[in-house]
Design a protein around this motif. Structure first.
Motif, short mmCIF file in Angstrom:
data_model
loop_
_atom_site.label_atom_id
_atom_site.label_comp_id
_atom_site.label_asym_id
_atom_site.label_seq_id
_atom_site.Cartn_x
_atom_site.Cartn_y
_atom_site.Cartn_z
N ALA A 9 0.84 -1.20 0.00
CA ALA A 9 0.00 0.00 0.00
C ALA A 9 0.87 1.25 0.00
O ALA A 9 0.59 2.22 -0.72
N PHE A 10 1.94 1.23 0.78
CA PHE A 10 2.85 2.37 0.83
C PHE A 10 3.50 2.60 -0.53
O PHE A 10 3.58 3.73 -1.02
N GLN A 12 2.42 1.77 -3.46
CA GLN A 12 1.42 2.29 -4.40
C GLN A 12 1.22 3.79 -4.19
O GLN A 12 1.17 4.55 -5.16
N GLU A 13 1.12 4.21 -2.95
CA GLU A 13 0.98 5.64 -2.65
C GLU A 13 2.24 6.40 -3.07
O GLU A 13 2.17 7.48 -3.64
N SER A 16 2.61 7.33 -6.67
CA SER A 16 1.71 8.38 -7.16
C SER A 16 2.16 9.78 -6.77
O SER A 16 1.54 10.77 -7.15
#
Length: 80
Positions: A9-10, A12-13, A16
């Motif tokens: 999740a990190f 992916q963030e 971006s």
């Protein structure tokens, strides 16, 4: 949420991120973390390691495997 899921999740963030400043802050944070870990891994030499180092230095000197300080400084100047 387990550690692996949090990492994904990190990432992916992180991918971006559009801000140069924010990216620089993350880079600095990671660099500081690496330095802190290296500091934690640091340990003093044992007396045996110290004495072995001295013996190796003496052997290097006897066998002319040394470099003058001024020569070393000149070599270091070429690195950068």
């Amino acid at each position: 949420m387990d550690l692996q899921t949090r990492k994904i999740a990190f990432i992916q963030e992180f991918l971006s991120i559009e801000s140069e400043e924010l990216l620089s802050r993350f880079e600095k944070l990671l660099k500081n973390r690496k330095t802190a870990k290296e500091d934690l891994d640091f340990r003093p030499m044992t007396m045996e390691e110290f004495e072995n180092g001295i013996e190796q230095s003496i052997e290097d000197s006897k066998n002319e495997r040394v470099i003058e300080a001024n020569q070393l400084l000149e070599e270091i100047k070429k690195w950068g």
